[in-house]
Design an enzyme around this catalytic site. Structure first.
Site, mmCIF file in Angstrom:
data_model
loop_
_atom_site.group_PDB
_atom_site.id
_atom_site.type_symbol
_atom_site.label_atom_id
_atom_site.label_comp_id
_atom_site.label_asym_id
_atom_site.label_seq_id
_atom_site.Cartn_x
_atom_site.Cartn_y
_atom_site.Cartn_z
ATOM 1 N N ASN A 115 -8.126 3.390 13.018
ATOM 2 C CA ASN A 115 -8.619 2.075 13.460
ATOM 3 C C ASN A 115 -7.791 1.515 14.606
ATOM 4 O OD1 ASN A 115 -6.300 1.192 12.224
ATOM 5 N ND2 ASN A 115 -7.318 0.129 10.547
ATOM 6 N N HIS B 148 -4.160 -9.262 10.316
ATOM 7 C CA HIS B 148 -5.173 -8.696 9.432
ATOM 8 C C HIS B 148 -4.604 -8.353 8.069
ATOM 9 C CE1 HIS B 148 -3.656 -4.826 11.083
ATOM 10 N NE2 HIS B 148 -3.857 -4.439 9.854
ATOM 11 N N HIS C 121 -4.373 -7.705 1.832
ATOM 12 C CA HIS C 121 -4.947 -7.170 3.076
ATOM 13 C C HIS C 121 -6.451 -6.977 2.919
ATOM 14 C CE1 HIS C 121 -0.967 -5.487 4.662
ATOM 15 N NE2 HIS C 121 -0.684 -5.861 3.438
ATOM 16 N N LEU D 1 4.252 3.472 2.731
ATOM 17 C CA LEU D 1 3.334 4.342 3.464
ATOM 18 C C LEU D 1 3.864 5.767 3.567
ATOM 19 C CD1 LEU D 1 2.289 1.717 6.135
ATOM 20 C CD2 LEU D 1 0.894 2.599 4.262
ATOM 21 N N HIS E 100 28.529 15.869 3.981
ATOM 22 C CA HIS E 100 27.846 16.517 2.869
ATOM 23 C C HIS E 100 28.344 16.043 1.495
ATOM 24 C CE1 HIS E 100 26.250 18.987 5.965
ATOM 25 N NE2 HIS E 100 25.778 19.919 5.159
ATOM 26 N N PHE F 133 21.811 14.747 -0.181
ATOM 27 C CA PHE F 133 20.502 14.600 0.441
ATOM 28 C C PHE F 133 19.490 13.958 -0.506
ATOM 29 C CE2 PHE F 133 22.195 18.478 2.817
ATOM 30 C CZ PHE F 133 22.902 17.658 3.701
ATOM 31 N N GLU G 255 13.168 17.451 2.473
ATOM 32 C CA GLU G 255 13.550 16.828 1.199
ATOM 33 C C GLU G 255 12.609 15.700 0.788
ATOM 34 O OE1 GLU G 255 15.641 17.232 3.741
ATOM 35 O OE2 GLU G 255 17.032 18.773 3.048
HETATM 36 C C1 LIG Z 1 7.145 2.487 4.300
HETATM 37 C C2 LIG Z 1 6.388 1.258 4.615
HETATM 38 N N1 LIG Z 1 6.735 0.529 5.688
HETATM 39 C C3 LIG Z 1 6.084 -0.629 5.962
HETATM 40 C C4 LIG Z 1 5.082 -1.081 5.167
HETATM 41 C C5 LIG Z 1 4.399 -2.411 5.442
HETATM 42 N N2 LIG Z 1 3.029 -2.204 5.907
HETATM 43 C C6 LIG Z 1 1.973 -2.333 5.114
HETATM 44 S S1 LIG Z 1 0.521 -2.052 5.889
HETATM 45 C C7 LIG Z 1 1.299 -1.748 7.337
HETATM 46 C C8 LIG Z 1 0.494 -1.428 8.549
HETATM 47 C C9 LIG Z 1 0.110 -0.075 8.550
HETATM 48 O O1 LIG Z 1 -0.853 0.139 9.508
HETATM 49 P P1 LIG Z 1 -2.020 1.104 9.144
HETATM 50 O O2 LIG Z 1 -1.534 2.174 8.296
HETATM 51 O O3 LIG Z 1 -2.661 1.454 10.420
HETATM 52 O O4 LIG Z 1 -2.961 0.231 8.254
HETATM 53 P P2 LIG Z 1 -4.052 -0.821 8.750
HETATM 54 O O5 LIG Z 1 -3.304 -2.018 9.189
HETATM 55 O O6 LIG Z 1 -4.809 -0.193 9.829
HETATM 56 O O7 LIG Z 1 -4.838 -1.078 7.527
HETATM 57 C C10 LIG Z 1 2.675 -1.885 7.191
HETATM 58 C C11 LIG Z 1 3.631 -1.710 8.283
HETATM 59 C C12 LIG Z 1 4.757 -0.279 4.050
HETATM 60 N N3 LIG Z 1 3.799 -0.636 3.205
HETATM 61 N N4 LIG Z 1 5.412 0.874 3.816
HETATM 62 MG MG LIG Z 2 -4.377 1.236 11.290
#
Ligand SMILES: Cc1ncc(C[n+]2csc(CCOP(=O)(O)OP(=O)(O)O)c2C)c(N)n1
Ligand SMILES: [Mg+2]
Length: 688
Positions: free
Chosen positions: A205, A281, A33, A136, A494, A458, A433
């Site tokens: 962004n 992107h 990226h 993420l 559970h 959990f 959790e």
């Molecule tokens: C839990 C999770 N789900 C999906 C992804 C795949 N993924 C990587 S970047 C992205 C886009 C995230 O958008 P943003 O946080 O706004 O980053 P930007 O594109 O603006 O750099 C996704 C969905 C990931 N890395 N982690």
């Molecule tokens: Mg973004």
């Protein structure tokens, strides 16, 4: 050739170097990226160059500010920065080496096999990467754990005139991070606790991978965070260094709550006039776009991996100089601290190097044989308290189930960790959790021995964090109780079934399901001494007999994962019964019955598959001789995986469905966890 450059020129040159290194690395890898590093370069540059208290020559400095890239897909942003800042590498022993954490060679090998620059930042591979990010929201969660650690360490180790801990934690979050539940949970707790040492920088962004963020994300983030109790500030242009500086200064001046700094940025070139389209992107720009981007930055279009004259020096004179001075001042203080507070300094030394204090195990309990017995959650509570009393930095808590998990630390002075009262050892995660998992990881990365607790079912809610703990090889401790259908009336919502198998399938996760109170003590000994990966401790709600160790083998066998608990005369069994946890005593009962019937049986206690698999072939053969093919396993969990130990001629007694809501006895009967059933299975595999 060149005239002296103005500070502003040097800033821009440095920022564009971060950008172009990232572009070139992604392009060369043909994967990754580039957009986020391009857009965020000024934000990270401003932070590192002017605010982050970080000495590149000692990335292990206890009081360094932590920088977390929760938006892990922007990994090149971090690698470029670590490279340009001259961060040094640290070896596995914790020694700082005279070589770069990320060399230019490694940048050129972005995303290649065995490089220090994997697709997403991995803390166990690359010095300066404070935590592994990519999924993420996780880094955001970790950052809260680091901030908790910072507050706790300050409260417990600082002395008047000796501010040994005063570090801040910065995390870069994108739209994706802020959409993830784990970040919301963590933010809610951070606001509640008033963690003023925490700053999240939100890359606003307005775009995610699929397209404009507005397709899926339209909430008012600022108002949400105000609602969490955060201080919320806005930087309207990511390229405006003076506005960024004001943002960071505002954070540093805020002493009563965490800060969210919303930074409006444009993915790609960093200029609103030349915004790259939102599509794709997350992919390399392509050679033509790369040239355009470089042109836009006033860069030589043909240059690749160019670090212009003056850029390394710029970092050296900025973060390098500031960091070195800050650490030198700290070290001087610490020398004096060591003299005045020897005991505390010794604790810090041990903590930092992953050692335990002298006498950490001196109060461990030992449980007398008892047919009625106690729940392993209860023996766990006693053991945990005995350990925590002697290990000052063993700290943790539960996700609102402390009374059920028996994880309350109740000894004198244990105390609670409350908003703005950061001394205590009992954390209250609330019903969060997932964040608990991420936070415990962040605390562990800050060298505390941190534990979490909830119902075993959990664990699914925190599994993504546990998985990262395993990937990072950090000694986090995940405690779970109510480990099977044996929890009874709460029913199948559970009752865990497949969780054991799923965690056993996780690389580098040590899973322990002790069979009685003394096995619990032994399990904790293993866990506390296990420094290169996380541990999952799986405990019962219901009482289990405390096995008579005078009659049967000692519980110390736990350390080998599986051991012969009861055996046939001469150690020559014709049948092997094996079990973990609450089913161990069931097998002992069946063993007695079978022995009375003239059958030569052995009971193998198997609290940890992972530890057993680490043993040598001779030991494994001594426990499970290949010649004995009549084998029965008993475990109140998914049968998945037990074939490997019972073999083609054996029989697996386990769960083949979800459980049910009923009193314990009815459940044991319905699902076949009864003496007669085990005895019958044993006779069946023996052909009798
Ligand atoms: C839990 C999770 N789900 C999906 C992804 C795949 N993924 C990587 S970047 C992205 C886009 C995230 O958008 P943003 O946080 O706004 O980053 P930007 O594109 O603006 O750099 C996704 C969905 C990931 N890395 N982690
Ligand atoms: Mg973004």
């Amino acid at each position: 050739m060149s005239q002296p450059k103005s500070q502003l020129d040097l800033d821009l040159l440095s920022i564009n170097t971060i950008r172009t290194l990232s572009i070139d690395a992604v392009q060369q890898a043909n994967s990754g990226h580039p957009g986020a590093p391009m857009g965020l370069a000024p934000v990270v540059y401003s932070l590192w160059q002017n605010f982050l208290r970080y000495d590149p020559t000692d990335p292990t400095w206890l009081d360094r500010d932590r920088f977390v890239l929760s938006a892990g897909h922007a990994s090149m942003l971090l690698y470029s920065t670590l490279h340009l800042a001259g961060v040094r590498a640290v070896n596995p022993k914790g020694e700082v080496l005279n070589e770069p954490a990320v060399s230019m060679e490694e940048i050129k090998r972005f995303r290649q096999i065995d490089s220090k620059t994997p697709g997403h930042p991995e803390s166990h591979l690359t010095t300066g990467v404070e935590t592994t990010t990519g999924p993420l929201g996780q880094g955001a969660g970790n950052s809260v754990g680091m901030a908790i650690a910072g507050k706790w360490l300050a409260e417990n180790f600082n002395r008047p005139g000796f501010e040994i801990f005063n570090f801040n934690v910065y995390a870069i979050c994108g739209d994706g991070d802020l959409m993830e539940g784990v970040a919301s949970e963590a933010a809610s707790l951070a606001g509640h606790l008033k963690l003023s040492n925490l700053c999240w920088i939100y890359d606003n962004n307005r775009v995610t991978l699929d397209g404009p963020a507005e397709w899926s994300f339209s909430e008012d983030v600022m108002t949400r965070f105000v609602g969490y109790g955060w201080n919320v500030t806005r930087v309207a242009d990511a390229n405006d260094l003076s506005m960024l500086a004001r943002g960071y200064e505002t954070f540093q001046k805020t002493t009563d709550r965490p800060t969210l700094m919303v930074v409006d940025s444009h993915i790609g070139y960093g200029s609103p006039h030349k915004q790259d389209s939102s599509d794709a992107h997350g992919e390399p720009l392509g050679e033509a776009e790369v040239r355009l981007a470089k042109k836009n930055y006033g860069w030589p279009e043909d240059a690749k991996f160019l670090v212009p004259e003056g850029v390394y020096d710029q970092f050296k004179n900025g973060v390098g100089k500031r960091g070195a001075e800050a650490r030198a001042a700290w070290l001087a203080k610490f020398e004096e601290y060591k003299k005045q507070f020897q005991q505390l300094a010794e604790q810090l030394k041990r903590m930092q190097s992953g050692q335990l204090p002298e006498g950490w195990d001196k109060d461990l309990p030992s449980f007398p044989a008892d047919a009625k017995g106690i729940a392993t959650r209860d023996s766990s509570g006693k053991t945990l308290n005995a350990l925590a009393k002697n290990i000052p930095w063993l700290i943790g808590g539960s996700a609102d189930l402390a009374h059920s998990n028996k994880t309350n630390l109740t000894f004198d002075g244990a105390g609670d960790f409350y908003p703005s009262q950061f001394r205590g050892r009992n954390l209250h995660f609330g019903v969060r959790e997932h964040a608990m998992g991420a936070i415990v990881n962040g605390m562990t990365l800050s060298k505390l021995r941190a534990f979490s607790a909830t119902f075993f079912n959990f664990s699914d809610y925190m599994r993504p964090s546990m998985r990262l703990g395993a990937l990072m090889e950090i000694p986090a401790i995940y405690i779970f109780t109510h480990d099977s259908i044996g929890l009874g009336e709460d029913g199948p919502t559970h009752q865990p079934v497949e969780q054991l198998a799923s965690l056993r399938a996780m690389p580098n996760m040590l899973v322990l399901r002790p069979g009685d109170a003394n096995e619990v003590v032994e399990a904790y000994k293993v866990i506390l001494q296990h420094t290169h990966g996380p541990s999952t401790l799986v405990l019962t709600r219901q009482a289990v007999p405390t096995i008579d160790r005078a009659k049967y083998a000692p519980a110390s066998g736990v350390a080998r994962g599986a051991y012969v608990l009861a055996d046939a005369p001469g150690g020559k069994p014709e049948l092997i019964l094996m079990a973990s946890g609450s089913e161990l005593s069931l097998c002992v009962g069946a063993f007695e019955k079978l022995t009375a019937d003239g059958i030569k049986a052995r009971v193998v206690s198997m609290p940890s598959w992972e530890l057993f698999e680490q043993q040598d072939a001779a030991y494994k053969e001594s426990v499970l001789p290949a010649s004995v093919t009549a084998r029965v396993s008993v475990e109140m969990a998914s049968i998945f995986g037990w074939e490997r130990y019972v073999g083609p001629k054996g029989k697996v007694i386990g769960m083949r469905s979800f459980g049910a809501s009923a009193p314990l006895m009815a459940l044991l009967h319905k699902f076949g966890f009864e003496l007669e059933n085990v005895v019958a299975a044993a006779k069946e595999v023996l052909g009798r």
